[in-house]
Each structure stands twice: as C-alpha cells, then as structure tokens.
Design a protein around this motif. Structure first.
Motif, short mmCIF file in Angstrom:
data_model
loop_
_atom_site.label_atom_id
_atom_site.label_comp_id
_atom_site.label_asym_id
_atom_site.label_seq_id
_atom_site.Cartn_x
_atom_site.Cartn_y
_atom_site.Cartn_z
N PRO A 195 0.77 -1.16 -0.04
CA PRO A 195 0.06 0.00 -0.18
C PRO A 195 0.92 1.20 0.06
CG PRO A 195 -0.64 -1.52 1.53
CD PRO A 195 0.68 -2.24 1.13
N PHE A 196 0.56 2.24 -0.82
CA PHE A 196 1.17 3.69 -0.63
C PHE A 196 0.37 4.31 0.38
CE2 PHE A 196 1.84 7.87 -1.89
CZ PHE A 196 3.05 7.97 -2.42
N VAL A 197 0.94 5.12 1.43
CA VAL A 197 0.41 5.73 2.63
C VAL A 197 0.64 7.17 2.22
CG1 VAL A 197 0.38 5.74 4.88
CG2 VAL A 197 0.99 3.74 3.70
N ILE A 198 -0.82 7.89 2.46
CA ILE A 198 -0.60 9.32 2.69
C ILE A 198 -0.83 9.52 3.94
CG2 ILE A 198 -1.65 11.51 2.04
CD1 ILE A 198 -2.56 8.84 -0.31
N ILE A 199 0.14 10.20 4.68
CA ILE A 199 0.14 10.69 6.23
C ILE A 199 -0.43 11.85 6.17
CG2 ILE A 199 1.50 10.93 8.34
CD1 ILE A 199 3.22 8.56 7.15
N GLY A 200 -1.63 12.19 6.66
CA GLY A 200 -2.30 13.27 7.07
C GLY A 200 -3.54 13.47 6.42
N GLY A 201 -4.65 13.70 7.32
CA GLY A 201 -6.06 13.67 7.20
C GLY A 201 -6.53 14.99 6.92
N GLY A 202 -5.90 16.07 6.69
CA GLY A 202 -6.44 17.37 6.29
C GLY A 202 -6.67 17.45 4.63
N PHE A 203 -7.11 18.62 4.33
CA PHE A 203 -7.64 18.82 2.76
C PHE A 203 -6.37 18.48 1.97
CE2 PHE A 203 -11.17 21.52 1.08
CZ PHE A 203 -12.01 20.79 2.00
N ALA A 204 -5.31 18.89 2.38
CA ALA A 204 -4.13 18.32 1.36
C ALA A 204 -4.04 17.10 1.15
CB ALA A 204 -2.95 19.07 1.81
N GLY A 205 -3.81 16.13 2.06
CA GLY A 205 -3.70 14.72 2.28
C GLY A 205 -5.15 14.21 1.59
N ILE A 206 -6.21 14.66 1.67
CA ILE A 206 -7.21 13.91 1.28
C ILE A 206 -7.43 14.22 -0.44
CG2 ILE A 206 -9.90 14.15 0.91
CD1 ILE A 206 -9.70 14.56 4.25
#
Length: 726
Positions: free
Chosen positions: A155-166
């Motif tokens: 899996p490729f992970v995006i760390i951060g649940g803010g607008f940018a990460g989403i």
C-alpha cells in the motif's frame, strides 16, 4: 525613505504576482535595483499540483518560470538557497556563495512540510517523502508508477487527514486504479462524512494505525516555517510565522516585509493557504512602491476564512469537486470541478509572457543581441585587422590568444571577456573566469593568477559596490578551486544609459596567467597527427539556448542544465592528462588542443587544421583533413529543438564563413559523416548550424592517438567525435 536595493527573498505566489505587475506596468516598480532570490528557477502553482498527480495536467503546465519573469520585469535573478538574515548588517545569507546586502527585504519563502519525528521509527525515512518541495514528491510518485495496476503491491500511504492529504489521495486513486492506498490520520481526527463516503467509494482505506516501515509514504501533515527564520531574531508566532503589521511590514523592522505562508498579520491569525498569498500581492506591490517614494503605506485586512475547492478525480468519470467555507463542506458537483479548472487555468495563464515574441525568428531584426562569448567580434574583421597591424603572429582569436614567455617555467597569458550573460552578477563572474581560463587549459597549463577589468553601469555608489563585490567574489570562487588568485585589476563606469536589471549592464574581462612545468608538456593548437582521434569534453549548443532565453523561449530546466554544466571547472580533466603524461614521460598524449568558444567547433578546428597543415607544407608533406562524425557530437538538451524553431546566436551567421572548409581546398578540408540516411537533410542542416554555434564556457577538444583516446574516454567526460587522416 528607502532606496537602492530591494531584495525579494523567495519566489512564492505573492512575489510572482508582484513581478508580473512590474513586467506589465514598469511605472509601478520601485526605483533602484531589485533582486529576486530563490532556490529554484521555477515555482509550482500549488493549486494545480493535485491535478498533475491525477494526470489532468503536465508538470510543465503548472510551473512559473521565475528567471524569465524576473527578466521581463527588469529584476535580477539569483538561484540560491537562503540560509538566514543578518538583521544588523542588513544581509541575506546564502548557501555556498556570498551574502547579498539589502536596503529593503521582502520575505515570501513559503514553508516546509511539518514532519513529526515521533511518527516514524528507525529505517522509515528512506520510504517517507514530504509533499514539499513538490518537485521531489512528484519524482517519488512517478517512481511508484510501476505498481499502479498491481492490487497486490504494498500500500501507498498518505500521512495526514487534512484537505491536502485527502485531495492527494483522490488524485492518486485516479493515477493508480488498482494499487492499495491508505490515508493515515491521527487519532481523534474526524473527517467530514461526505468526504469519508467518497474516499471509501474509491477504495481509499482510512487508518489511525502506524503503517509498516516497508510501505512508501507521502507526508502531508501541514506546514512549518524554516528553522533559520526562528534563528534570525525576527518576531514570530507559535507556528514560526513572521509577525507583521497590517502594512505587511515586520514588527519593529519597517525595512522588512513578510507575506504568504511565512508571514501573518498580528492579531489576524489565518491558516497558510495560497488564497491569501495571491490576495497579498496587490497590497505588497503598492507598499513596496510607496515606501520607496516616502508615501503613506496602505493597510490590508485579510478575511479570516476563504473558499476552497477540492477536486475528486473519479475513475473513468468526469471530475467533481467539493467546496468548503470553514467547517462547511458541500458537494461533490461537476460544475465545481469545471469552475476550479477555469480559475486555475486563468491564474497560470497570467504568466504567459511570450505572446509578444514572434514565433518565426527568421528575421535578424526580431532577435535580441546575444551576450556572453557570442558578443565577440566576428572572424572576418578581426583577422583582417590583426593582419594589418602585423605586430604579432596571430591565431585569429579575439584574445590575441596566447603569448609564451621563456623562464624557469613556461608562462602563458590570455585575456577574454564579455557583457553579462545572465543577471546574477556572482554567477556571471564565475562563468567569466571559467571561460577565460579555458585558453590556459587548452595549452595543458595550470592557472596561477588573474587580473580583472570591470565596467559597471552608472548607478549609485552603494549599488556599484554591491555589484562589484558580487562579480569579484564570483571570479575569486572560480580561481581559488584551481589554487589561483585574483591579484588586481581596474574598474570603469559606463557612459551608456543604465537599463534594468542593472546587473546585465556589467561588462567584464579577465587577463589570466598560467604555467606549464615543462615545455615538452605544452599542448599546441597545431600538432595533429595522422590517425589521431578527436575528443570533446562537453556538449555544444549554448549560443542557441541563450539566444532563445534572451527572447523568452526556452524551458527553465533546459537553461538550468546548461548553467549547471557551464559552472564546472575543467581544470581537473587537464590535470588528469598531465598526470598520465608524468607516468609516460616519453610519450606525448595530447598532440593538439583547443577550446571551443566564439567561432564554434568548426571555426576553432579550422584554426587547428590550418596551423597543422602550415607545418606539413613547410616540410613538403601531404596536408591532413578532419573527419567529423556528426552523430557523436554531444548536444545540450533542447538545443536542436530550439534550432528547429529558428533560434541561433547573432554571431552564428558570421561564423558560416567556416562552412566553406567542408570538402574545401586541399589545405583546409573537413568531411562530415553520419549514420543517418542521406535523405535526412534536416539533421545534416541542423548540424551545420551546430558546428558554427558560438560557445560560452565551451568544451575542450583534444587530438590524441587511439591508445590514449581509449583511456581518456574511459575516465570521462571525453567523447570521440572524429579523426585525422590524409
């Protein structure tokens, strides 16, 4: 009232828009010298970056060319990393080069990704890349494309649940239809239900658990200021952002301004966002103008909230977007995505400054006169004058080439110079030194000292001091790495009307002194031997590329690559050959050598052949000819494409006199070979123009036997481009 030198530190959106305003309306630009300093020659329009990831745009489409923008605005451009500010002495500190003095300073340096080291365990950092800078994160994403259709990949992970990460998660799903994607959010964070539903619909998994150290990760955990801002002594808030008045002046420092993500007005907190950076451009431009005129500055009260649009790049369907105002989020709707695309394209299109340049560059009147070595006198008037003077035995070079004095060692002296090639005075001084040293290198010599002659524009004493300091430091930096020194010189003040940027008004020359330890190691210009192979040390095409740059038609990465290569000294490859010679004292490794400068490859090879055959004829021997293998001649990226568009140096037409030597008279004869079919006439014609393209900081060309040719090619950077025969 402040004057003299305004320095724009950082090429963020605010400064880019201010430069655009000055380019379009020069009357609004503050008086004095202005310099833009940025780590890269381009800046990414952040609003379109998710669209690049999704494949909606190409990366080149969202880049703002700061170097070209500065040139259009009459502003000097310095590509350097900022390391700090000396507030007391008013100096901007740069990495690997001298500081820049300012009277006014505006900060628009942006931020970096806020990386919490507690999120990672040992070994994790190799696979974790921050979203900023965008150039590095985009390369990281491209490298991961090999797994885009592999549902069994890690899996490729995006760390951060803010607008940018989403938004990045949505974009990656469009880019990678099948690869598993995880969105890592911190414990307790709540994602809007509407956003959460769309994330799950696109198989983007939400997790609060720490992902495996083996998973690749993109860090989108918000922004933080650069450490040097905290260390500078400037007033900052709890987030490290510089505190300013409503006039955008830094608290207690009226000569400093701070805008964009790195600055915030005291008592008017707001999140970091490109929206405010864009809106700050007009008040900043006005206040920079007003402060230099002694007028009252205007106050700016930014709104606390701003509308944001978040794209969802749905698989195989038309894009949709959410709209948010604070905590309120509505959507997704098709028309919002179209609206966002319209806004983004309108913004980036503002920086298209080349509409006034005619795409057909065939007329010489349309071309801006070239700088650098292309500004030298053409061959015909130069050679005619030298013959008429009849004081020296000339090799028809504009430096009156090299005189050899006999002493304990063989001493060499040469002179070269040109009007500024670029608007960075330090780098221009450095390039001048490398270019001037090449005559010494072409003799197999070592540079020991130099003297300068610098003609400065007629401007204030303070600005002349700063420009002279930067040029001399640039020259010095190129000499000291060779163990040489700048031992003196002279200055002049120009009587021309000074045009902006003032740094382009500098004209410099350098007398360079070199030494050869033993006369038998001297590399002559005429000394070719039958069977010699011709080697070249670097690519050709600088005249074409800088012609396109002066006319606003070259991609920034092309010029960056060329400047990077030109900014390398070639003394080490000369030293290597001399070391080989010491190991083989009975053998001559280099039979003949020259440097390729204003007359192009064909012109300078013609000098070598003419000198060689003159000796041959004196001994009643058959003259040699030169065969050039066109396919092997290295070119800088973009040179041929720009040539096809009609760009060439303003000196190139005069250099066409050397084309007569191709299959020419018996004593000066060149033959061109190519693996391309004879029907490919366009390639042949293009290479003819490459052969007469003048070079600044050009390559060395050596002739040597095949035995030594193999050794030099193996060591690098030499490339075989031809051979000598009868």
């Amino acid at each position: 009232m402040f004057s003299d030198h305004l320095v724009l530190a950082g090429g963020g959106h605010t400064h880019a828009l201010v430069l655009l305003q000055w380019a379009m309306n020069p009357k609004l630009k503050p008086a004095g010298m202005i310099t833009l300093v940025n780590k890269a020659s381009t800046t990414v329009y952040s609003g379109m970056f998710p669209g690049v990831i999704a494949g909606k745009y190409k990366i080149d489409e969202i880049l703002i060319d700061l170097r070209k923008l500065a040139l259009k605005a009459g502003v000097s451009f310095v590509m350097a990393e900022i390391e700090g500010i000396n507030l007391k002495e008013k100096k901007l500190l740069l990495a690997g080069r001298p500081e820049i003095e300012y009277s006014l300073l505006s900060l628009n340096i942006g931020t970096k990704t806020n990386i919490n080291s507690k999120l990672f365990i040992r070994g994790d950092k190799d696979l974790a890349v921050p979203i900023k800078p965008f150039s590095e994160s985009y390369k990281f994403i491209v490298d991961q494309d090999i797994h885009k259709n592999d549902s069994s990949a890690k899996p490729f992970v995006i760390i951060g649940g803010g607008f940018a990460g989403i938004e990045i998660a949505f974009s990656l799903r469009k880019r990678w239809p099948k690869r598993p994607i995880l969105l890592k959010v911190k414990s307790g964070r709540n994602i809007n239900k509407n956003l959460l539903r769309n994330l799950k619909a696109l198989d983007i998994e939400i997790t609060q658990k720490q992902p495996s150290i083996l998973y690749p990760k993109l860090i989108c955990t918000g922004n933080k200021s650069f450490n040097w801002l905290k260390d500078s002594g400037l007033p900052i808030d709890e987030n490290g952002r510089v505190l300013t008045e409503k006039t955008l002046q830094v608290l207690n420092y009226p000569e400093l301004f701070a805008v964009g993500d790195c600055g915030v007005i005291k008592d008017y907190p707001r999140p970091s966002s490109g929206v405010w950076a864009v809106r700050a451009a007009k008040p900043l431009a006005n206040n920079l103008e007003f402060i230099t005129k002694g007028l009252k500055l205007e106050e700016w009260k930014p709104q606390r909230k701003a509308i944001q649009l978040l794209d969802i790049n749905i698989r195989k369907k038309k894009s949709k977007a959410f709209i948010s105002w604070g905590e309120v989020i509505i959507g997704p709707f098709d028309f919002l995505s179209s609206f966002k695309e319209l806004i983004d394209k309108q913004f980036i299109s503002k920086f298209d400054l080349v509409k006034d340049i005619n795409s057909d560059m065939s007329s010489e009147e349309e071309m801006i006169k070239c700088r650098g070595c292309a500004a030298k006198l053409a061959f015909t008037p130069l050679s005619s004058a030298l013959k008429k003077v009849d004081l020296i035995e000339s090799s028809k070079d504009d430096s009156i080439n090299i005189g050899i004095l006999n002493s304990d060692k063989t001493l060499i002296q040469s002179v070269d110079g040109f009007p500024s090639l670029i608007s960075d005075p330090w780098l221009n001084g450095r390039l001048l030194a490398f270019h001037s040293c090449s005559d010494i290198w072409a003799c197999g010599g070592s540079v020991i000292s130099a003297q300068s002659l610098i003609n400065l524009p007629s401007i204030s004493n303070n600005l002349q001091k700063e420009l002279l300091y930067q040029v001399l430091e640039g020259i010095n930096s190129a000499l000291t790495i060779q163990g040489a020194n700048l031992i003196g010189g002279h200055t002049l003040e120009s009587r021309k009307i000074s045009e902006e940027p003032f740094s382009l008004g500098i004209e410099s020359s350098l007398t360079v002194n070199g030494v050869i330890d033993d006369k038998k190691y001297f590399w002559p210009k005429g000394g070719m031997r039958n069977g010699d192979e011709i080697l070249i040390s670097r690519s050709l095409g600088t005249g074409i590329i800088f012609s396109a740059f002066m006319n606003g038609q070259v991609k920034p990465y092309i010029l960056d690559n060329v400047l990077k290569e030109m900014n390398k000294s070639q003394h080490e490859i000369v030293n290597y050959i001399n070391q080989l010679t010491n190991l083989n004292p009975r053998s001559k490794i280099v039979n003949a050598c020259t440097d390729i400068t204003g007359f192009g490859l064909l012109g300078h090879l013609s000098e070598m052949l003419e000198s060689t055959n003159s000796d041959q004829l004196k001994m009643n021997l058959e003259p040699f000819k030169v065969t050039l293998e066109l396919d092997n001649i290295p070119l800088y990226d973009g040179a041929k494409e720009l040539l096809d568009k009609g760009f060439e140096s303003t000196l190139a037409p005069a250099n066409q006199i050397f084309l007569k030597n191709i299959d020419g008279d018996k004593n000066l004869r060149f033959e061109l070979k190519s693996n391309d079919s004879s029907s490919n006439r366009s390639f042949y014609n293009a290479m003819l123009k490459i052969l007469v393209d003048p070079q600044t900081c050009g390559p060395l060309v050596v002739c040597c036997s095949s035995i030594y040719s193999e050794k030099l090619i193996q060591q690098g950077p030499w490339i075989k481009i031809g051979f000598i025969s009868k």
